[in-house]
Design an enzyme around this catalytic site. Structure first.
Site, mmCIF file in Angstrom:
data_model
loop_
_atom_site.group_PDB
_atom_site.id
_atom_site.type_symbol
_atom_site.label_atom_id
_atom_site.label_comp_id
_atom_site.label_asym_id
_atom_site.label_seq_id
_atom_site.Cartn_x
_atom_site.Cartn_y
_atom_site.Cartn_z
ATOM 1 N N ASP A 1 0.870 -1.182 0.000
ATOM 2 C CA ASP A 1 0.000 0.000 0.000
ATOM 3 C C ASP A 1 0.899 1.221 0.000
ATOM 4 O O ASP A 1 2.138 1.100 -0.091
ATOM 5 C CB ASP A 1 -0.964 -0.028 1.200
ATOM 6 C CG ASP A 1 -2.322 0.568 0.820
ATOM 7 O OD1 ASP A 1 -2.338 1.719 0.367
ATOM 8 O OD2 ASP A 1 -3.344 -0.128 0.957
ATOM 9 N N HIS B 1 -2.602 3.512 -4.589
ATOM 10 C CA HIS B 1 -2.053 2.904 -3.370
ATOM 11 C C HIS B 1 -0.628 2.389 -3.578
ATOM 12 O O HIS B 1 -0.236 1.392 -2.974
ATOM 13 C CB HIS B 1 -2.955 1.753 -2.893
ATOM 14 C CG HIS B 1 -4.265 2.224 -2.325
ATOM 15 N ND1 HIS B 1 -4.407 2.610 -1.019
ATOM 16 C CD2 HIS B 1 -5.489 2.393 -2.898
ATOM 17 C CE1 HIS B 1 -5.669 2.986 -0.813
ATOM 18 N NE2 HIS B 1 -6.341 2.871 -1.937
ATOM 19 N N GLU C 1 -9.698 3.085 -5.652
ATOM 20 C CA GLU C 1 -9.422 4.453 -5.216
ATOM 21 C C GLU C 1 -8.317 5.162 -6.009
ATOM 22 O O GLU C 1 -7.426 5.783 -5.444
ATOM 23 C CB GLU C 1 -9.083 4.454 -3.720
ATOM 24 C CG GLU C 1 -10.245 3.941 -2.881
ATOM 25 C CD GLU C 1 -9.978 3.912 -1.384
ATOM 26 O OE1 GLU C 1 -10.913 4.226 -0.641
ATOM 27 O OE2 GLU C 1 -8.865 3.577 -0.957
#
Ligand code: ACM
Length: 645
Positions: A295, A365, A430
């Site tokens: 991440d 990420h 995202e």
């Protein structure tokens, strides 16, 4: 004498919240050339703090006042952030310190002063402990009068090679209690395991009579599940005689995939912590461990031909390429799993019937990877401006760079080698608006491919990953955003997380789907309304009863063919705030048991009070194994002191 720091909510007008920070210098020295460093999970509106120099990278904020703070003096500043109301003490700064003249000074971070803590609390009915306490509840169980007494050196007859792993696990789990004598051709044995090829792939039959125990299954998975049930028929107290109730169980799961996702990127978790949870998952018949390995805040898996990913990307700290995040920000934080450790986890899980699926989150990420490999992953002339939901402005892979594909090829090759599972999860969640718009290499790629929208570049990259994985014999998995705008083929399995409805829409488009709706399965959400309860609440507050109330696919008719597209149910422990094993367990248990039951037990057999009565027996089992949990009957949250990982 120390420096105290206190955050106070002074106004909450949806969506903007106003805060005041008070810093009191109770040391004997003036703070000169000083700054306050803290971690905060919301984005501080730059216009709201304009009079002070301020930076924010992810959760890591630095405010630099332009004048010294004399001893005994107080310094205050205000700022605003867009957020729902603050309800919990864990909405505070996660951590803070002061830097003065280059020296890092610990501070006394006071509890946040909340404007609107909840006043309601959940109540869990008082129930008595069940006699038979198998979680998840078997789909068919009948009981007869009487008991079976198991000797302390029982004979086990293993009549099929499919039972091998399950038997190894049984021996390990009962080693304090029993000395098994293995005699596969015994005339009379205490426990028989034999093949019944007519049973469904994960089904099992378990029968305890006055004379013996028999287990039948058609596969290694079925035998593992039978052992999980058998272990839960044992008395909780090891000192007691091993007396089992007489039962006849005929059991098969509602969903073939039952998953647990653990985020080891935001905070590193030790191999021991991971093994403990995998072992516990096997007891609840969870069969997939989804390992979130990368991440923005950390890259946790060794890729031998890209050592920078773990040399740089596995650690964060004040003077490191990756800034501190979340907790323990004065210290360096990090760690990674070597290829040997990965193999150890994969093998440990395999014996317990659990498939380990690695997740490498791309193209968003990706900050830890980008900071580790700038020569491959950064285009210096890219002027695109974006901010991710977690407040990064530099965390997305660039689909226009050759280095991106070199990185992907190397990482996916290594993962395919390390993980025997036929799946690799590539995240895809995202990706922020604005990315790639002002990248010369992306513009060139768009011209070459005749793309008209930069968002098509995400599809370009994901389809590349999909083809690459296909060539490696792996099927791609991704979060629900992976299929927005027809980005990937329907061969990719979609994990929906924003809602169950999103999952159903993906299924309608032809994808196989795993349901992980945050509103029922996100174990980082707080589990009660008490302000001392730990966790986040962006999706909701998630008490045990709400988790248990989850009825997957309740709005579909039993005959709806869409059901065939839903592979399973998964819960997730995201670890922005979870920085040690004991807190992880506090957040997981017993909500994991509730998810396991939603995924295994058919709706007509599920009942909240019945679950609680079985939990009354299960929680003491956790006590015996030293596993921490949130006792749902305790009015107050009780979280043990942190143990160092
Ligand atoms: C997710 O929670 N971003 C998958």
């Amino acid at each position: 004498m120390s420096i105290s720091v206190q955050l106070q909510v002074i106004n909450e007008t949806d969506p903007r919240c106003q805060f005041r920070v008070e810093i009191v210098n109770q040391t004997q020295h003036a703070l000169v050339d000083w700054s306050l460093h803290f971690t905060f999970d919301r984005f501080i509106q730059p216009d709201s703090i304009a009079e002070h120099k301020h930076t924010q990278v992810g959760s890591y904020c630095v405010v630099t006042p332009n004048k010294p703070l004399s001893k005994g003096e107080t310094f205050e500043f205000e700022f605003a952030a867009n957020s729902a109301k603050f309800r919990y003490l864990s909405d505070n700064f996660d951590d803070a310190f002061v830097r003065s003249n280059g020296e890092m000074i610990a501070v006394d971070l006071k509890p946040i002063i909340l404007a609107s803590p909840y006043s309601q609390r959940t109540q869990v009915p008082v129930v008595s402990a069940a006699d038979i306490a198998i979680i998840p509840k078997p789909n068919s169980l009948s009981r007869s009068q009487g008991q079976f007494h198991l000797s302390t050196s029982p004979i086990i007859a293993v009549q099929t090679e499919f039972a091998g792993n399950a038997v190894d696990w049984l021996f390990e789990e009962t080693q304090q209690l029993l000395t098994w004598q293995r005699d596969d051709y015994a005339e009379t044995a205490d426990l028989y395991l034999s093949l019944n090829a007519n049973l469904a792939p994960q089904a099992y039959q378990l029968s305890v009579t006055h004379d013996n125990i028999t287990i039948c299954a058609a596969s290694a998975a079925g035998f593992g599940h039978a052992i999980a049930s058998l272990l839960q028929l044992f008395p909780v107290d090891a000192g007691d005689a091993i007396v089992l109730p007489l039962v006849n169980i005929d059991d098969t799961p509602a969903y073939s995939l039952r998953g647990f996702m653990l985020d080891c990127a935001r905070h590193f978790h030790t191999i021991e912590t991971i093994k403990t949870q995998i072992n516990q998952c096997a007891k609840y018949k969870i069969n997939t461990f989804h390992w979130h390995l990368t991440d923005d805040e950390g890259w946790r898996v060794e890729i031998p031909s890209l050592p920078q990913l773990t040399q740089v990307g596995a650690y964060r700290g004040v003077d490191d390429a990756i800034e501190p995040q979340f907790t323990q920000i004065k210290q360096k934080h990090g760690g990674f799993y070597s290829t040997l450790q990965v193999k150890e986890i994969v093998e440990f899980a395999r014996v317990r019937g659990i498939t380990v699926i690695p997740e490498i989150d791309i193209p968003g990420h990706c900050r830890a990877a980008i900071k580790s490999l700038p020569e491959l992953l950064v285009e210096p002339s890219d002027q695109s401006q974006y901010r991710s939901i977690q407040n990064y402005t530099d965390n997305v892979l660039n689909p226009g760079l050759a280095g991106t594909y070199q990185f992907l090829d190397t990482v996916l090759d290594a993962l395919a080698d390390l993980f025997p599972a036929p799946y690799v999860h590539i995240g895809a969640d995202e990706v922020p608006e604005g990315v790639w718009l002002h990248s010369p290499s992306c513009q060139a790629l768009m011209r070459a491919e005749e793309y008209t929208d930069a968002k098509e570049l995400q599809g370009h990259l994901l389809r590349y990953a999909e083809r690459k994985l296909h060539a490696l014999g792996k099927r791609m998995l991704g979060w629900e955003e992976a299929q927005h705008g027809d980005k990937v083929s329907t061969n990719t399995v979609i994990y929906s997380w924003l809602s169950e409805q999103a999952g159903l829409e993906c299924a309608q488009r032809g994808h196989d789907v795993v349901l992980q709706p945050a509103q029922y399965t996100y174990l980082d959400l707080t589990q009660d309304y008490d302000p001392q309860e730990y966790g986040v609440d962006w999706a909701c507050v998630l008490p045990l009863e709400t988790v248990y109330s989850y009825q997957p696919l309740a709005q579909l008719k039993p005959s709806d063919p869409l059901r065939n597209k839903i592979l399973g149910i998964q819960c997730a422990a995201w670890c922005e705030l979870i920085n040690h094993g004991s807190r992880l367990e506090y957040m997981i248990y017993p909500r994991l048991q509730a998810v396991a039951e939603a995924a295994w037990t058919q709706p007509p057999h599920r009942d909240w009070r019945c679950f609680l009565s079985r939990l009354k027996v299960d929680l003491p089992r956790l006590d015996r194994t030293g596993i921490h949990y949130r006792d749902p009957w305790l009015a107050k949250p009780y979280d043990r002191q942190p143990q160092q990982n």
